[in-house]
Scaffold this active site. Sequence first.
Site, PDB file in Angstrom:
ATOM      1  N   HIS A 117       0.938  -1.231   0.058  1.00 54.98           N
ATOM      2  CA  HIS A 117       0.125   0.047   0.059  1.00 54.98           C
ATOM      3  C   HIS A 117       0.933   1.403  -0.071  1.00 54.98           C
ATOM      4  CE1 HIS A 117      -4.061  -2.237   1.548  1.00 54.98           C
ATOM      5  NE2 HIS A 117      -3.637  -2.562   0.446  1.00 54.98           N
ATOM      6  N   CYS A 125       5.301  12.319  -7.823  1.00 51.80           N
ATOM      7  CA  CYS A 125       4.633  13.396  -8.627  1.00 51.80           C
ATOM      8  C   CYS A 125       3.591  13.009  -9.570  1.00 51.80           C
ATOM      9  CB  CYS A 125       5.973  14.117  -9.444  1.00 51.80           C
ATOM     10  SG  CYS A 125       5.015  15.192 -10.671  1.00 51.80           S
ATOM     11  N   SER A 187      -7.462  -6.951   9.770  1.00 51.64           N
ATOM     12  CA  SER A 187      -8.853  -7.375   9.816  1.00 51.64           C
ATOM     13  C   SER A 187      -9.417  -8.402   8.559  1.00 51.64           C
ATOM     14  CB  SER A 187      -9.751  -6.238   9.908  1.00 51.64           C
ATOM     15  OG  SER A 187      -9.412  -5.411   8.540  1.00 51.64           O
ATOM     16  N   GLU A 213      -8.780 -10.186  18.071  1.00 53.15           N
ATOM     17  CA  GLU A 213     -10.168 -10.552  17.622  1.00 53.15           C
ATOM     18  C   GLU A 213     -10.185 -11.439  16.501  1.00 53.15           C
ATOM     19  OE1 GLU A 213     -12.180  -7.033  16.738  1.00 53.15           O
ATOM     20  OE2 GLU A 213     -11.567  -5.919  18.861  1.00 53.15           O
TER      21      GLU A 213
END
Length: 249
Positions: A117, A125, A187, A213
């Site tokens: 990412h 630019c 996640s 989680e």
Amino acid sequence: MFSHKLLNNLDSSRYVAVLTGAGVSAESGVPTFRGENGLWKKYRAEDLATPEAFSRNPKLVWEWYNYRRSIVKQKSPNPGHYALAAMERHFSEFELITQNVDGFHRAAGNKKVYEIHGNIMRNRCVKCNRLSEEPPFETKDDLPFCSCGGLLRPDVVWFGEALPEKLLKLSYTAAQNCDVFFSVGTSAVVQPAASFPLIAKENGAFTIEVNPERTPISSIVDEVILGKSGEILLSLCSRLKINMTDMSK
Ligand code: OAD
């Protein structure tokens, strides 16, 4: 905390691949995107992290990225990052795919890092594609410009944009060929990253998730370790007798 199966798999594995997400930097104090105090609870991705948002209001987008840069600059890698760097030194082959843009994996010592990412500290630019790390650059109306006159943007991947092709290819190859695949602090809802653990599993890797989680991939991976990545990875290194001496670097 660690099953015999997991420890045996790691003991006998030559090639380990890891996917990380924002949760790995949570213990450093960098906010995650989803969850209770997640960035996407307070801000709308459509206004800040799309090419359309940047064309509409580049100043607003730059304000948000400058704010996030200021957070990253004040923080540093945590034991989870250092444990992953120690693991790279330990295993014959080790590749780290990250959705994080904070650069902490390299700062902690990992060398084979695929920042799919992008990196929040880098500018690109929009006209000539030249990359630059930081100022100096020309500013006009509070916006940064390249020496060619083109507007600079953060060198991150926004929603609706393609991921860097070469890094994507390397990531797929790692998922297909590794012996053990970790999904840590993500996640597992953003594609294509969320599919890497599944590709690894389909290709015979032992798959492990580390997250406080459960996520959509929890029922698919071989082992879920519920907890914070800094704590879990540190204790895993200690169980595997992986040398952590470079941690202070
Ligand atoms: P998310 O914010 O979606 O998820 C963070 C995950 O980290 C959650 O599953 C948390 O449970 C977990 N977590 C929280 N604290 C943790 C800790 N101490 N140790 C381990 N895990 C912890 O972040 P990502 O999955 O990285 O993309 O999000 C993926 C992408 O969506 C990001 O790269 C970003 C975002 O929108 C773009 O901006 C393109």
